[in-house]
Design an enzyme around this catalytic site. Sequence first.
Site, PDB file in Angstrom:
ATOM      1  N   HIS A   2      34.632  37.191  43.389  1.00 35.34           N
ATOM      2  CA  HIS A   2      35.493  37.403  42.225  1.00 35.34           C
ATOM      3  C   HIS A   2      34.780  38.373  41.289  1.00 35.34           C
ATOM      4  O   HIS A   2      33.595  38.210  41.035  1.00 35.34           O
ATOM      5  CB  HIS A   2      35.742  36.065  41.535  1.00 35.34           C
ATOM      6  CG  HIS A   2      36.845  36.099  40.531  1.00 35.34           C
ATOM      7  ND1 HIS A   2      36.726  36.748  39.337  1.00 35.34           N
ATOM      8  CD2 HIS A   2      38.092  35.553  40.547  1.00 35.34           C
ATOM      9  CE1 HIS A   2      37.858  36.605  38.653  1.00 35.34           C
ATOM     10  NE2 HIS A   2      38.702  35.883  39.363  1.00 35.34           N
ATOM     11  N   ARG A  17      42.192  39.506  31.990  1.00 38.65           N
ATOM     12  CA  ARG A  17      42.703  40.862  32.209  1.00 38.65           C
ATOM     13  C   ARG A  17      44.225  40.881  32.170  1.00 38.65           C
ATOM     14  O   ARG A  17      44.834  41.840  31.710  1.00 38.65           O
ATOM     15  CB  ARG A  17      42.168  41.415  33.534  1.00 38.65           C
ATOM     16  CG  ARG A  17      40.693  41.835  33.434  1.00 38.65           C
ATOM     17  CD  ARG A  17      40.079  42.129  34.783  1.00 38.65           C
ATOM     18  NE  ARG A  17      39.725  40.898  35.489  1.00 38.65           N
ATOM     19  CZ  ARG A  17      39.807  40.725  36.803  1.00 38.65           C
ATOM     20  NH1 ARG A  17      40.220  41.707  37.571  1.00 38.65           N
ATOM     21  NH2 ARG A  17      39.464  39.573  37.351  1.00 38.65           N
TER      22      ARG A  17
END
Lengths: 602, 247
Positions: free
Chosen positions: A236, A256
């Site tokens: 990740h 995000r």
Amino acid sequence: MPEYQTFEHDVLIIGAGGAGLRAAIEASAAGVKVGVITKSLLGKAHTVMAEGGIAAAMGNVDDRDNWRVHFADTMRGGQYLNNPRMAELHAKEAPDRVRELEAWGAVFDRTADGRILQRNFGGHKYPRLAHVGDRTGLEMIRTLQDHGIHQGIDVHMECTVVTLLKSGGRMAGAFCYERERGRYKLFRAKAIVLATGGIGRAFKITSNSWEYTGDGHSLAYHAGATLMDMEFVQFHPTGMIWPPSVRGLLVTEGVRGEGGILVNNQGKRFMFDDIPANYKSQTADNPEEGWRYTQGDKSARRPPELLTRDHVARCIMREVREGRGSPHGGVFLDIAWIKEKLPNAAEIIKKKLPSMYHQFKQLGDIDITKEPMEIGPTTHYMMGGVRVDGDTQMSDVPGLFAAGECAAGLHGANRLGGNSLSDLVVFGQRAGEYAAKFAKKHSPADIDMSQVDATARQALEPFERTGESPYQVQHDLQDMMQDKVGIVRLENEMEQALDGILKLRERAKHVAVPGNREYNPGWHTALDLPNLLTVSEAITRAALLRKESRGAHFRDDYPAKDETYGTFNLIVREGKDGEMTVTREPLPPLSDELKKVIEEMK
Amino acid sequence: MAQATFKIWRGDRTGGHFTDYTTEITDGMVVLDAIHHIQAQQANDLAVRWNCKAGKCGSCSAEINGMPKLMCMTRLNTLPLDQPITVQPMKTFPLLKDLVTDVSWNFEVKKKIKKFKPRKPDASDGTWRMQQSDVDRVQEFRKCIECFLCQDVCHVLRDHHMHAEFIGPRFLVYAAALEMHPLDTEDRLEDLRKTDGIGLCNITKCCTKVCPESITITDNAIIPLKERVVDRFFDPLGRLFRVFRPK
Ligand SMILES: Cc1cc2nc3c(=O)[nH]c(=O)nc-3n(C[C@H](O)[C@H](O)[C@H](O)COP(=O)(O)OP(=O)(O)OC[C@H]3O[C@@H](n4cnc5c(N)ncnc54)[C@H](O)[C@@H]3O)c2cc1C
Ligand code: SF4
Ligand code: SF4
Ligand code: FES
């Protein structure tokens, strides 16, 4: 011959995360006797940690979304190594599985017109993730747990399976120890569902807990099942990196999704520098467009921070390697900047990302509404696992099913965020249904007690010898896998890792633990080691054979994608003499209808 | 490198004692890190529960210098390191070993609370409509990570051992989450009064103070439930009105 406490079930489910609980609910609703085994307490499985959301093309926020788009997104993200049947079923059934959670009491965040709200996530064309702030996994596991406890399911908490028992070529049961007293338990079952999750503890920097030692992968492998796609480990892009004690802890992609941007030490938003060709048409070409996308502007394309995880992780590595990293070897993730755009930004961040706010404040002394976070890649998810039939989730061993993270197929070379929670409920449901059907058709198989006795004796050996600590062997393995089989891979380093695994295997045979069998984590660690070594070997062997870069698998010596490698999956099986074999197997066929969907969505 | 000493409870059902362990400490460490170092280097068999190391699973509850806390969320720099730090298991539950207690009672209590029973779907596609403002309260309760620290600190359980009469703050929060769920149609007030022992809570608010999820257990969950119970069972006028007022 020693006596063991013995339990009988029609369907035995190993694992109480989202996949295991959903399978248990389904199987017990079909009227068979169901047992669930879990290494931890109920409600503590990894699923509880999931943050960002569950992907389902409900179209509540953008009505252009439907199963076709979700299917195409999943295949594109997986670089077309996915099992298309699974990707199809997943995209079609996820919306019903999410609505069913609501009917069982889950309380998702809402749209203005009172429906389930959906958010943006990497690789998903439209806002698709149903969520509850950034604690979606907690909502999901609690809903399943609270629903399940009224279904008459027997739950065996803090109980670990050490071997699967077979008879006449099919499943017969499982042999376990319970943590509390260290006593053995024998389970007879007509069908078994593996829902044991992932393998993250094979690496040093990871978002995964002590449970993730690849038990299910290893149990299935030794029972004669096939593993697939083991070279694909997802790193990740955004894990915490500072202070050292929190290194690896996940920072949800939701940051995000809500407008967070990635910047290097020169203050440059570097994700615009490298947008892969197959995503160009879907990606914003300027910051303003990206921002509009995160705020729900349907005419805007998504910002490059929301490209797939494999790509974002590699861009971060590039910045660090080329000297543009942050002080502690990562880059900056900035959500605080949205205050330039929104007057009440701090409030919005706290509302949308409460546990991230909390996590950084409490563990990192950082106020994410005011300052950027320092982040870097962390081992997160295993795409590879037990190969199963797409419809029934049965493995190559009759009566052995697998669902959730420990099964392979849905995600191909790279999983999209949010596609795991949906995977759990879609295929957990299917595994439960078909395991129950299988159990109804079969009588219990005999158990070979000599195999049980041998396992029981062997498991106690660490108490009987003197030698090094199992923790030391585990640490050395994690260091080595991180260094040599991590995000960037090279032939000779992986050869060294294989050598290293052989040596560690020898060491693992000689570890010793102090104390007695009662709740003894040293002993548990010693028993986990062979599983970790098996999955580490499978990852390394498969990664060596895939001489190209694709999805989560990146070879520095073969940095490009090679189309010939796009036609097969790598399959891992135990050979006749116990040696590990890796072979190529052509991809499952893609129907004309699905081919058309992919073409249309290109 | 800096060092700190930890006084850790070692023992089982039959008894135990504190043992001192000294270990190196580094920037940003939490108590659980120190326990893990000690476990890996000095006491391989030290029993402790943990999973997420991020305050999300509620496994690592213990009493640190006498305060009920999550070990994974307690930074060492918040503790006086010039003295030994005591780490002991939750007192309200029977000890299994070292820092691990038998919390199975909690799982049994939950089973007795009537399950969620939704009203008929609002839309023909089988879905419901709820406004965010109507679910904010319930979402607060559903943040609970079942760490059982509130159960640990509540005097009704801790000092008076009324586990048979009182479900404890965790399950009052659970009941509140169900009772205040906009879709729920079940009625749990009778149970709350009779078998769950809501009357035994005398609003000391100790539970609220220790909740790592900052759930306002007493003010938002217990007091409104108490009011509903009083309304129903002790206020005849309220009873009359209730007939005309949907839940
Ligand atoms: C921090 C974090 C955030 C994430 N966020 C998201 C997200 O937002 N969206 C998303 O889709 N996915 C997310 N994921 C991924 C997702 O949470 C996991 O992939 C998923 O929860 C795995 O579920 P599972 O049911 O397969 O296994 P788990 O939930 O991990 O459960 C495994 C179970 O198996 C048991 N078990 C294992 N071995 C044995 C054994 N030998 N004997 C007995 N029992 C055993 C364990 O005790 C446990 O009960 C996230 C993951 C992490 C770590
Ligand atoms: S407020 Fe009530 S439930 Fe909470 S600690 Fe005090 S007596 Fe216990
Ligand atoms: S209410 Fe708070 S203290 Fe109590 S169990 Fe839940 S999270 Fe823990
Ligand atoms: S380990 Fe999960 S809350 Fe501490």
